[in-house]
Design an enzyme around this catalytic site. Structure first.
Site, PDB file in Angstrom:
ATOM      1  N   GLN A  84       0.559 -11.199  -2.940  1.00 20.44           N
ATOM      2  CA  GLN A  84      -0.862 -10.911  -2.794  1.00 20.44           C
ATOM      3  C   GLN A  84      -1.459 -10.510  -4.135  1.00 20.44           C
ATOM      4  OE1 GLN A  84      -0.151  -7.713   0.031  1.00 20.44           O
ATOM      5  NE2 GLN A  84      -1.464  -8.764   1.508  1.00 20.44           N
ATOM      6  N   CYS A  94       0.793  -1.232   0.000  1.00 22.52           N
ATOM      7  CA  CYS A  94       0.000   0.000   0.000  1.00 22.52           C
ATOM      8  C   CYS A  94       0.826   1.284   0.000  1.00 22.52           C
ATOM      9  CB  CYS A  94      -1.038   0.015   1.095  1.00 22.52           C
ATOM     10  SG  CYS A  94      -0.735  -1.042   2.477  1.00 22.52           S
TER      11      CYS A  94
END
Length: 642
Positions: free
Chosen positions: A385, A338
């Site tokens: 991910q 992020c």
RNA sequence: GCCGCCAUAGCUCAGCUGGUAGAGCACCUGAUUUGUAAUCAGGGGGUCACAGGUUCGAGUCCUGUUGGCGGCACCA
């Protein structure tokens, strides 16, 4: 004096005041009385032997109901505790609740137990059952209970009572005859004989007192208990079935991946495992492209200063892989994607017209997970991910979350995983932000879920420290649940890293970031798929889709030619020209869970045909090579391309 | 990280109370040319996780280390 007893079917019958549930059950039928474990009086669970003094709604709980099984298991925990205390004097009891398939009891004892003790303990438990000791409910007051447990050296029990029970509140103690007693809410069986012997001690484990690492470590004995021997046998059978699906075993047997001690929690993907990976990744890319995502890639290693800005260094330093260069810089492998994505968002200027901006990355992250938590592919230290961050305005959150839920549902279904439920993880104890913020953020997710037609199950305290989350809980082929996929509405990180966009009003505004993943980590997701399919993947996922197997060496040339043709049609094909009988080859490739075996003998070679055999069946389908190409290519199409 | 258990051939495992390793499968070679879940014969392969210790002698007993397994705790 008589009282009215109202049964679930609405019938009302009169009994003498003080009648017991057991007496009522016996009045109905011997069989029912035998199966009864407790009763419900005005909705509250009571002992069978407790006198009913007033008119009430009444229901019998039998041992084969879910509630009855729980009571049975609770009794099993008590019998275990009695057996252990008799066999190992000086052992303190602490806490012994019911689990999904049985029970456990945590004991405090200096000497460790060993699984070798299980046989002895089980034998004593059986003796206690045979002795059929009456189970007696006593009501004490708090002070006398504490004094009693202190006097017999049960420090943990005394502590529990002291902290859990309010002053003056009565507490119930259940004893087995005059031999043994424990604090318990109840209800319990009338006597130990009713427990039966459909129980088994399963495993031994350490557990912290009250689940807190700072406390003493206790010894936990797990057991399973059922209404009858048949149910117990079925349960043990289910465990065996689950073990056969273990992705670590299948991963080795099917040559998908391996791990070794020099890289704990790190996966070596073999060709077949990586084929699975690539298939999943390609599928996900197509899905994301269609859903309006853009794909990016951010650096693997970034300076410590960067992680300080994002706040990860302060919060998760001990879980980060840190390295130092010869020039003295301190860097860390990224533990998440992020903060990197925020940098791309911040590059140049963003307008409200750019939102929602859905930024995806198959991001490889490293986290130093505690050694004891590592578990095959399910918990690793290096993972990728299927990550994405949706930068949006506050008023876009609900639509984005709802659209995400719909997308995730499609994808999970394509992988053959059924949704069990979606959970809403709410504010945890350790958290950032005000109560008002959490009220709002939790409300947004709840509304969005409802918009997508889902009523989430609230899981209190399960949110991240900066935001609540929705988690997708999926069910596999044998009914086990797995959490894959999550979405969180994060207001904190954009603020912290100074992300902003220009609104319609010409002013700068803060976007909200939705962290979301559908598979979670690809490693873990592949682990889940292996277990879900027990290695027998559907055609589109199978690392090898077709094996062309020859009957005689005369067919070798044609076998290679046929395989080449099938490959041209996009199929993953292997050829088996080994000097073995066709029986051997069929067996071998069936055990290897190859979806299609294409047998070629002299006849097929002459006629340019293939004799197809599908996994799980023994039917033969003889088709021309051309037909097979079209048919099998169609069957191998990923679900989104059909 | 904590507690308990475990570690023998590529895999699954045997090896009793200490007397210098064994099976099945797999692998290699040969014979066989086979019609839908194991063809036959032969062969190679082990510092018994690692490091110490006890002993005349250790796969076996003791200590430590590493790793695995089952839980607990953790999981941004």
């Amino acid at each position: 004096m008589s009282i009215d007893i109202r049964f679930p079917d609405g019938a009302v019958r009169q009994f003498d005041k003080g009648v017991t549930g057991l007496a009522i059950a016996e009045g109905i039928s011997k069989g029912l009385a035998k199966k009864a474990v407790a009763v419900k009086v005005n909705g509250a669970e009571w002992d069978l032997t407790r006198p009913i003094e007033e008119s009430a709604a009444f229901e019998i709980i039998t041992r084969d109901s879910a509630a009855g099984l729980d009571i049975l298991r609770h009794d099993a925990a008590h019998v275990l505790a009695q057996a252990v205390q008799e066999l190992f004097p000086g052992t303190q009891v602490t806490f012994g609740p019911v689990t999904d398939d049985g029970f456990y009891y945590d004991f405090a004892r200096d000497e460790p137990f060993s699984t070798d003790d299980f046989a002895k303990i089980e034998k004593r438990m059986a003796e206690i059952v045979d002795a059929d000791l009456p189970i007696i409910r006593k009501v004490w007051n708090k002070e006398e209970a504490i004094a009693h447990f202190r006097s017999i050296g049960e420090i943990y029990k005394a502590e529990t009572i002291d902290e859990v029970i309010k002053p003056g509140e009565p507490i119930t103690i259940y004893s087995h005859g005059d031999k043994w007693g424990d604090l318990c809410r109840g209800p319990h069986l009338p006597s130990t004989g009713r427990l039966g012997k459909a129980f088994k001690l399963m495993k031994l484990a350490g557990a912290y007192w009250r689940g807190d690492q700072a406390n003493a470590q206790l010894q936990r004995i797990y057991g399973t208990a059922w209404a009858d021997e048949k149910q117990l046998a079925e349960h043990l059978q289910r465990i065996e079935e689950a073990e056969k699906r273990d992705h670590r075993k299948l991963g080795r047997a099917m040559d998908l991946f391996h791990m070794q001690e020099e890289g704990r929690g790190m996966v070596f993907w073999h060709e077949k495992g990586l084929t699975l990976w690539r298939t999943i990744e390609a599928y996900m890319r197509r899905r994301l492209d269609k859903a309006g995502y853009v794909e990016v890639r951010t650096p693997q290693v970034l300076d410590r200063v960067f992680w300080e800005k994002s706040g990860h260094w302060q919060n998760y330093h001990e879980h980060m892989f840190v390295c130092e260069t010869v020039e003295g810089e301190e860097l860390s492998l990224k533990p998440m994607n992020c903060p990197g994505h925020v940098q791309i968002f911040k590059f140049g200027q963003k307008s409200y017209r750019d939102l929602p901006l859905r930024m995806a990355e198959f991001g490889a992250c490293h986290r130093y997970e505690p050694s004891g938590s590592l578990h095959g592919l399910m918990r690793v230290r290096a993972f990728t991910q299927d990550d994405a961050h949706i930068f949006c305005r506050e008023d876009q959150i609900e639509d984005e979350v709802a659209a995400f839920i719909t997308l995730a549902n499609h994808i999970h279904a394509d992988f053959g995983l059924e949704r069990d439920h979606i959970s809403l993880g709410t504010r945890p104890e350790k958290r950032a932000g005000t109560e008002e913020f959490w009220d709002m953020a939790e409300g947004q997710l709840l509304n969005a879920a409802r918009k997508a037609g889902v009523e989430p199950v609230i899981t209190p305290g399960d949110g991240a420290f900066y935001a609540p989350k929705l988690d997708f809980v999926l069910k596999d082929a044998i009914g086990r649940t797995w959490t894959c996929g999550t979405i969180q509405n994060d207001y904190v990180l954009p603020e912290r890293l100074g992300a902003e966009f220009t609104g319609e009003d010409g002013q700068k505004h803060r976007p909200v970031m939705l962290h979301r993943a559908i598979c979670g980590s690809l490693e873990r997701f592949i682990g889940v798929l292996i277990e879900n399919y027990a290695g027998a993947f559907p055609m589109w996922l199978s690392p090898v889709q077709v094996v062309v197997a020859t009957i005689t060496s005369d067919a070798e040339g044609y076998a290679h030619e046929a395989a080449a043709e099938l490959r041209k049609a996009g199929l993953r094909v292997q050829v088996d020209v080994a000097n073995e009988k066709i029986n051997y080859k069929v067996r071998e490739h069936s055990l290897a869970k190859i979806p299609v075996i294409a047998v070629v003998g002299r006849k097929e070679a002459e006629e340019r045909k293939l004799a197809l055999r599908r996994l799980g069946g023994d039917a033969q389908q003889v088709v021309t090579l051309e037909e097979a190409k079209v048919m099998l290519a169609e069957e191998a199409l990923p679900p989104d391309m059909r």
